[in-house]
Design an enzyme around this catalytic site. Structure first.
Site, PDB file in Angstrom:
ATOM      1  N   LYS A  64      65.487  18.813 -25.842  1.00  0.00           N
ATOM      2  CA  LYS A  64      64.385  17.885 -25.607  1.00  0.00           C
ATOM      3  C   LYS A  64      63.482  17.809 -26.838  1.00  0.00           C
ATOM      4  O   LYS A  64      63.422  18.756 -27.609  1.00  0.00           O
ATOM      5  CB  LYS A  64      63.535  18.397 -24.419  1.00  0.00           C
ATOM      6  N   ARG A 107      71.392  18.840 -11.774  1.00  0.00           N
ATOM      7  CA  ARG A 107      72.478  18.440 -10.874  1.00  0.00           C
ATOM      8  C   ARG A 107      73.646  19.410 -10.970  1.00  0.00           C
ATOM      9  O   ARG A 107      74.397  19.582 -10.016  1.00  0.00           O
ATOM     10  CB  ARG A 107      72.881  16.993 -11.159  1.00  0.00           C
TER      11      ARG A 107
HETATM   12  N1  BES Z   1      64.029  18.481 -15.744  1.00  0.00           N
HETATM   13  C1  BES Z   1      64.454  17.240 -16.270  1.00  0.00           C
HETATM   14  C2  BES Z   1      63.822  16.042 -15.581  1.00  0.00           C
HETATM   15  C3  BES Z   1      62.369  15.803 -15.851  1.00  0.00           C
HETATM   16  C4  BES Z   1      61.978  15.079 -16.946  1.00  0.00           C
HETATM   17  C5  BES Z   1      61.419  16.234 -14.965  1.00  0.00           C
HETATM   18  C6  BES Z   1      60.624  14.831 -17.160  1.00  0.00           C
HETATM   19  C7  BES Z   1      60.095  15.979 -15.170  1.00  0.00           C
HETATM   20  C8  BES Z   1      59.696  15.268 -16.273  1.00  0.00           C
HETATM   21  C9  BES Z   1      65.964  17.082 -16.114  1.00  0.00           C
HETATM   22  O1  BES Z   1      66.697  18.238 -16.197  1.00  0.00           O
HETATM   23  C10 BES Z   1      66.396  16.192 -17.230  1.00  0.00           C
HETATM   24  O2  BES Z   1      66.216  16.552 -18.345  1.00  0.00           O
HETATM   25  N2  BES Z   1      66.903  15.031 -16.882  1.00  0.00           N
HETATM   26  C11 BES Z   1      67.272  14.068 -17.861  1.00  0.00           C
HETATM   27  C12 BES Z   1      68.558  13.433 -17.418  1.00  0.00           C
HETATM   28  C13 BES Z   1      69.149  12.533 -18.440  1.00  0.00           C
HETATM   29  C14 BES Z   1      69.709  13.344 -19.576  1.00  0.00           C
HETATM   30  C15 BES Z   1      70.246  11.718 -17.776  1.00  0.00           C
HETATM   31  C16 BES Z   1      66.168  13.026 -17.954  1.00  0.00           C
HETATM   32  O3  BES Z   1      65.644  12.627 -16.921  1.00  0.00           O
HETATM   33  O4  BES Z   1      65.804  12.666 -19.060  1.00  0.00           O
HETATM   34 ZN    ZN Z   2      67.121  18.791 -18.190  1.00  0.00          ZN
END
Ligand code: BES
Ligand code: ZN
Ligand code: ZN
Length: 493
Positions: A269, A343
Site C-alpha cells: 500500500k 477474502r
Molecule cells: N483492508 C483493505 C480494505 C480497506 C481499504 C479497508 C481502505 C479500509 C480502508 C483490503 O485488504 C484491501 O486492501 N483491499 C483492496 C482490494 C483491491 C486490491 C482489489 C482495496 O480495496 O483496495
Molecule cells: Zn489488503
C-alpha cells in the site's frame, strides 16, 4: 464506573443532575428540583442544546438542561446522544457522579425498555477513552476518568431491564473499540487470541479455542496460510462458542476479518494513512465484542464466533502476484493482488465454519474493500446477501441500533468476473469495477450449501465516522457489535 437505574421521585444527591427536556409541554421534574426563576421558560429544548444552571436549592449540586427537540422526533439515537452530552459535561468538570432524569412521556414515546437501553448505551459509550498508550507522566490521573456512578431515573421493570441491556451493549462496544484503537504492535494475532480466551473466562456459557498454523495446515487452509507466510507472527483461527441456558433454537455463526495489520504484502500500500490498517481487524474485534455482551445477556441461540487473524506484510516468503493457493474446500485461487488478502483468510474461515458447525445463519464482517468507502462513505455498512429475509432482518437491526446497513448487489456477473484463468477463482476482478460486489461473490464460493449467509463490508463504518457525541471522529466505532446483538435479540427469530 457503575450505571444503575432507580426511581428518582425526589432530587437525588448528586454532583450533576441532567434533565432531558423536549421542546414543548410542561416539564415534569423530580420533586425538590429548585431552578432559578424563568430558566425553564427560557430553555428552548432544541436537540443537543445544553444549559448549565446552578440550582437555587435541593440536593443536586449542579443541573444541566439537555434539549431533546420535539417529543415526536425523539428516537433511541437522540437519547443516546443526550446521555452522551450529559456524560461529557460531567467528565469535563471532573465530577464523580451524575444522575439522568427522563420524563415518563419521553420514555413512553419510544418504549420504556428501548429508552432505558438507549440512555445507558449512550452514557457508557461516551465514557470511552484510550489512555493506556500514554507514558506515565501524561497519564497522571490514570484513565482520566473521575466519573464513578451514573444513576438513570426510571421506575418500570422494562426501563430498568433496558438500562441493564444498554450497559452491557455499551461496554461491549467500548471493548471492541479498545481492541481496534490499539496499535498493530500491541494487538497482534496472538493478542486477539488471548482476548478471546479472556472472554471465555467471563462466562461459563462461553468457550474459546484457536487453531494453530500446524492445525490449519492439516486442514488444508492454504489460502489463509498464504497470507501469514509473509509475517513473523503466526496466524490463528479463533473459535468462540456461546451455549444458551436452554436448548438452542438455532445455530448462528459470525465470522470476523482479523488482519491486525495490512501493509498490502508485495502489492504494498502507499505509505500515506497506512497506519490506519491497524483497523483491519475491526470485523474480528466486533465478533469478540458480541461475546463480551453475550456473557451478560440471555440469547436463545447457539452462537459461534470465528476470527481468522494474521498480518499481511511484504517478505521473501510472502504471496507473490500470480501465485496460486488452494483453500480447504479444494478451490484454487490466483492471488493477483496480495492486498486483497481479507477474502483469502475469510475463504478458509467461512468454509471451516460451514463444515464445523453447519450454522443456520452465518454473517461475516470485514473491512474488506476500499470500494465500499467510495460507494457508501463512513456512515453505512455495505450489506451483501442472496437471502432477502436475512438482509431484511439485518437492515432492521441496523436501523434500531443506529448502525445502519445499505443493501448492495451480488450478481452472477460479479462471480463471472472473479473466475480464474489458471485457477478456479482470482482474488481480484480484471478491472470491471464493482470491487465490493466481486469480493462478496468470491466469499459466497466458500459458504456451505443451505446456510443463510450475509457479508457486511465495514471498511467505511469501522472508523472515521461523523461525530455522534457517544462515538465518532478518527477513532474506531466498534461497529457491528450493537448491530449483531440487536439482530440476535430482536430479529433472528
Ligand atoms: N483492508 C483493505 C480494505 C480497506 C481499504 C479497508 C481502505 C479500509 C480502508 C483490503 O485488504 C484491501 O486492501 N483491499 C483492496 C482490494 C483491491 C486490491 C482489489 C482495496 O480495496 O483496495
Ligand atoms: Zn489488503
Ligand atoms: Zn485488508
Amino acid at each position: 464506573m457503575r450505571i444503575s437505574s432507580k426511581n428518582l421521585d425526589a432530587t437525588p444527591k448528586t454532583d450533576l443532575l441532567a434533565l432531558f427536556l423536549p421542546d414543548s409541554g410542561k416539564p415534569q421534574l423530580p420533586e425538590g428540583v429548585k431552578l432559578p426563576k424563568d430558566v425553564l421558560a427560557e430553555f428552548e429544548g432544541k436537540f443537543r442544546s445544553v444549559r448549565l444552571v446552578d440550582p437555587s436549592g435541593g440536593s443536586a449540586k449542579r443541573i444541566a438542561l439537555i434539549g431533546l427537540g420535539s417529543l415526536k422526533s425523539v428516537d433511541p439515537d437522540k437519547l443516546r446522544r443526550a446521555a452522551a452530552l450529559a456524560v461529557q459535561r460531567a467528565r469535563g468538570a471532573k465530577l464523580e457522579n451524575l444522575a439522568i432524569w427522563v420524563e415518563d412521556r419521553v420514555a413512553k414515546s419510544v418504549g420504556e425498555e428501548v429508552a432505558g437501553q438507549a440512555i445507558a448505551e449512550g452514557a457508557r459509550m461516551a465514557a470511552y477513552s484510550l489512555t493506556k498508550f500514554k507514558g506515565k507522566q501524561e497519564n497522571g490521573d490514570k484513565d482520566g476518568q473521575t466519573l464513578k456512578t451514573i444513576t438513570i431515573s426510571g421506575s418500570s421493570a422494562a426501563f430498568r431491564r433496558g438500562v441493564k441491556t444498554g450497559d452491557a451493549l455499551g461496554e461491549a462496544n467500548c471493548f471492541t473499540r479498545e481492541l481496534q484503537d490499539a496499535p498493530g504492535n500491541k494487538m497482534r494475532p496472538r493478542d486477539l487470541v488471548s482476548e478471546a480466551r479472556k472472554l471465555a473466562r467471563r462466562s461459563q456459557r462461553i468457550t474459546a479455542s484457536a487453531l494453530t498454523e500446524a492445525q490449519m495446515q492439516k486442514l488444508g487452509m492454504g489460502s489463509l496460510l498464504s497470507v501469514s507466510r509473509g509475517s513473523e507472527e503466526p496466524a490463528f483461527l479463533i473459535h468462540l462458542v456461546y451455549k444458551p441456558k436452554t436448548k438452542a433454537k438455532k445455530k448462528i455463526a459470525f465470522v470476523g476479518k482479523g488482519l491486525t495489520f495490512d501493509a498490502g504484502g508485495i502489492s504494498i500500500k502507499p505509505s500515506a494513512k497506512m497506519d490506519e490498517m491497524k483497523y483491519d481487524m475491526s470485523g474480528g474485534a466486533a465478533v469478540l465484542g458480541v461475546f463480551h455482551a453475550l456473557a451478560a445477556l440471555d440469547v436463545p441461540y447457539e452462537v459461534h464466533g470465528f476470527v481468522p487473524t494474521s498480518e499481511n506484510l511484504p517478505d521473501g516468503k510472502a504471496n507473490k502476484p500470480g501465485d496460486v493457493v488452494t483453500a480447504s474446500n479444494g478451490k484454487t485461487i490466483e492471488v493477483l493482488n496480495t492486498d486483497a488478502e481479507g477474502r483469502l483468510i475469510l475463504a478458509d474461515a467461512l468454509s471451516y465454519a460451514s463444515k464445523k458447525v453447519k450454522p443456520d445463519v452465518m454473517v461475516d464482517l470485514a473491512t474488506l474493500t476500499g470500494s465500499i468507502v467510495v460507494a457508501l462513505g463512513h456512515e453505512l455498512t455495505g450489506l451483501f446477501s442472496k437471502s432477502d429475509s436475512l438482509a431484511a432482518n439485518l437492515l432492521a437491526a441496523g436501523e434500531a441500533s443506529a448502525e445502519a446497513c445499505w443493501r448492495m448487489p451480488i450478481l452472477d456477473v460479479h462471480l463471472k468476473h472473479m473466475k480464474g484463468r489458471i485457477g478456479d477463482l482470482r482474488n481480484i476482478n480484471s478491472g470491471q469495477g464493482a470491487g465490493s460486489s466481486g469480493a462478496a461473490a468470491f466469499l459466497n464460493e466458500f459458504v456451505g450449501e443451505g446456510i443463510d449467509w450475509a457479508h457486511l463490508d465495514i471498511a467505511g463504518a469501522a472508523w472515521g465516522a461523523e461525530q455522534r457525541d457517544y462515538q465518532g471522529g478518527p477513532w474506531g466505532t466498534g461497529v457491528g457489535v450493537r448491530l449483531l446483538l440487536e439482530y440476535l435479540r430482536n430479529h433472528a427469530g
